[in-house]
Scaffold this motif. Structure first.
Motif, mmCIF file in Angstrom:
data_model
loop_
_atom_site.group_PDB
_atom_site.id
_atom_site.type_symbol
_atom_site.label_atom_id
_atom_site.label_comp_id
_atom_site.label_asym_id
_atom_site.label_seq_id
_atom_site.Cartn_x
_atom_site.Cartn_y
_atom_site.Cartn_z
ATOM 1 N N ASP A 152 0.672 -1.499 0.095
ATOM 2 C CA ASP A 152 -0.026 0.058 -0.062
ATOM 3 C C ASP A 152 0.872 1.227 -0.011
ATOM 4 O O ASP A 152 1.113 1.760 1.065
ATOM 5 N N SER A 153 1.256 1.628 -1.006
ATOM 6 C CA SER A 153 2.280 2.911 -1.187
ATOM 7 C C SER A 153 1.530 4.129 -0.946
ATOM 8 O O SER A 153 2.288 5.337 -1.107
ATOM 9 N N ALA A 154 0.255 4.171 -0.813
ATOM 10 C CA ALA A 154 -0.472 5.406 -0.473
ATOM 11 C C ALA A 154 -0.086 5.988 0.766
ATOM 12 O O ALA A 154 -0.323 7.361 0.995
ATOM 13 N N ARG A 155 0.278 5.178 1.663
ATOM 14 C CA ARG A 155 0.861 5.811 2.892
ATOM 15 C C ARG A 155 2.368 5.396 3.147
ATOM 16 O O ARG A 155 2.646 4.614 2.626
ATOM 17 N N SER A 168 6.186 3.273 -4.426
ATOM 18 C CA SER A 168 5.473 4.375 -4.962
ATOM 19 C C SER A 168 5.788 4.509 -6.374
ATOM 20 O O SER A 168 4.888 5.216 -7.440
ATOM 21 N N GLU A 171 4.461 2.103 -8.907
ATOM 22 C CA GLU A 171 3.009 2.285 -9.281
ATOM 23 C C GLU A 171 2.844 3.403 -10.225
ATOM 24 O O GLU A 171 2.044 3.128 -11.332
ATOM 25 N N ALA A 192 -1.374 -4.967 -4.576
ATOM 26 C CA ALA A 192 -0.825 -4.568 -3.311
ATOM 27 C C ALA A 192 -1.079 -5.440 -2.392
ATOM 28 O O ALA A 192 -2.469 -5.479 -1.700
ATOM 29 N N GLY A 194 -1.303 -7.374 1.365
ATOM 30 C CA GLY A 194 -1.145 -7.150 2.687
ATOM 31 C C GLY A 194 0.345 -7.806 3.149
ATOM 32 O O GLY A 194 0.855 -8.641 2.310
ATOM 33 N N TYR A 214 -2.989 -5.149 10.606
ATOM 34 C CA TYR A 214 -3.830 -5.821 9.624
ATOM 35 C C TYR A 214 -4.878 -6.949 10.125
ATOM 36 O O TYR A 214 -5.886 -7.039 9.804
ATOM 37 N N HIS A 251 -5.994 -4.393 -4.589
ATOM 38 C CA HIS A 251 -5.528 -4.471 -2.991
ATOM 39 C C HIS A 251 -5.812 -5.919 -2.781
ATOM 40 O O HIS A 251 -7.021 -6.035 -2.538
ATOM 41 N N ASP A 253 -5.538 -7.082 0.549
ATOM 42 C CA ASP A 253 -5.281 -6.952 2.030
ATOM 43 C C ASP A 253 -6.308 -7.112 2.848
ATOM 44 O O ASP A 253 -6.320 -6.552 4.138
ATOM 45 N N HIS A 257 -6.343 -1.245 3.224
ATOM 46 C CA HIS A 257 -6.310 -0.079 2.707
ATOM 47 C C HIS A 257 -7.542 1.072 2.825
ATOM 48 O O HIS A 257 -7.317 2.324 2.619
#
Length: 279
Positions: A152-155, A168, A171, A192, A194, A214, A251, A253, A257
């Motif tokens: 999860d590259s958004a965070r 990131s 992506e 993405a 987990g 998670y 995702h 996960d 996310h």
């Protein structure tokens, strides 16, 4: 009965098999169970380990040399696949590398050369491999597929350091590859995942704490010891079911996310939360 995945008798190249715990190994095994031909890659001394764990797969497979830090090695791989198989139906990119000092607190002090080496191995290699194999993927009936593995590259993930940056970048590279390779009938997507217990994951000092988050808060639950939770998403993106899907990050996960960890998703609701091992 024909499988909805429509993978029968297709040929896939899978990178990044280090042992039979790795997501890539489980993807290769699942593809073979769908009656696919699977070709693995490895390099140098690591190739001996890959060949040993390849013997644990449902069917025999070949292990080809691939060092993504070498342009000549990438070109040689493409030439070998061209000569032996003539085309590819899909590629799974599961390659990432970074020196220990580039993870966690070393983010601000990692030398530039090591940062750039990690970028080449973890991010640029996705573009390089996809482009080198594009002529072979373009010959796949119904279109070829490239699938990369990410997080999860958004965070910003504590402990991931430069690896988070590489993911990131991966992506962004996937989006541009989707645009450039789409006219050739090639789709490019990422999964993405987990947190799954692998050799690479054990190199992240905060892995256990992240996995606990998670397992506690993912709406569908999570199990760090179950790579199968990620494999299904990869197979979908390799199959005809995703023929009109490209440039996406899927995702796998447990839904983590989409939620804010630390708050019981069942709070204020009469619905019960799934057990952490469900899904």
């Amino acid at each position: 009965m024909t499988s909805l995945l429509s993978l029968d008798k297709r040929t896939y190249l899978v990178t990044g098999v280090l042992n039979n715990e790795s997501i890539a190994w489980h993807v290769a095994a699942a593809l073979q169970r769908e009656n696919c031909e699977v070709v693995l890659t490895s390099y140098g001394r690591v190739a001996r380990i890959t060949r040993r764990v390849a013997e644990l797969l449902p069917s025999r497979t070949e292990v080809l040399e691939l060092d993504v830090m070498s342009d000549q090695s990438v070109d040689a791989l493409a030439a070998t696949v061209e000569r032996r198989w003539g085309h590819l139906d899909g590629v799974v990119h599961s390659i990432a590398a970074a020196p220990p000092e580039a993870l966690g607190p070393g983010f601000g002090s990692t030398p530039a050369g090591e940062v750039l080496d990690g970028f080449r191995a973890s991010s640029y290699s996705f573009q390089q491999l996809s482009t080198a194999l594009a002529p072979l993927l373009a010959r796949a009936p119904g279109g070829g597929a490239v699938v990369g593995l990410t997080v999860d590259s958004a965070r910003a993930l504590p402990g991931y350091g430069w690896m988070g940056v590489y993911k990131s970048a991966l992506e962004a590279i996937a989006r541009y590859l989707a645009m450039h390779l789409g006219p050739s009938g090639i789709r490019v997507n990422l999964v993405a995942a987990g947190p799954i217990e692998t050799v690479s994951a054990r190199g992240v000092g905060t892995f256990a704490a992240l996995a606990e988050q998670y397992e506690r808060w993912a709406p569908l639950g999570w199990d760090r010891a179950d790579p199968a939770r990620v494999v299904g998403a990869v197979l979908f993106l390799l199959s005809d079911l995703s023929r009109h899907t490209t440039g996406q990050v899927v995702h796998a996960d447990g839904g983590m996310h989409a939620v804010f960890g630390g708050v019981d998703p069942a709070a204020g609701s009469t619905a019960s939360r799934p057990d952490a091992t469900a899904g």
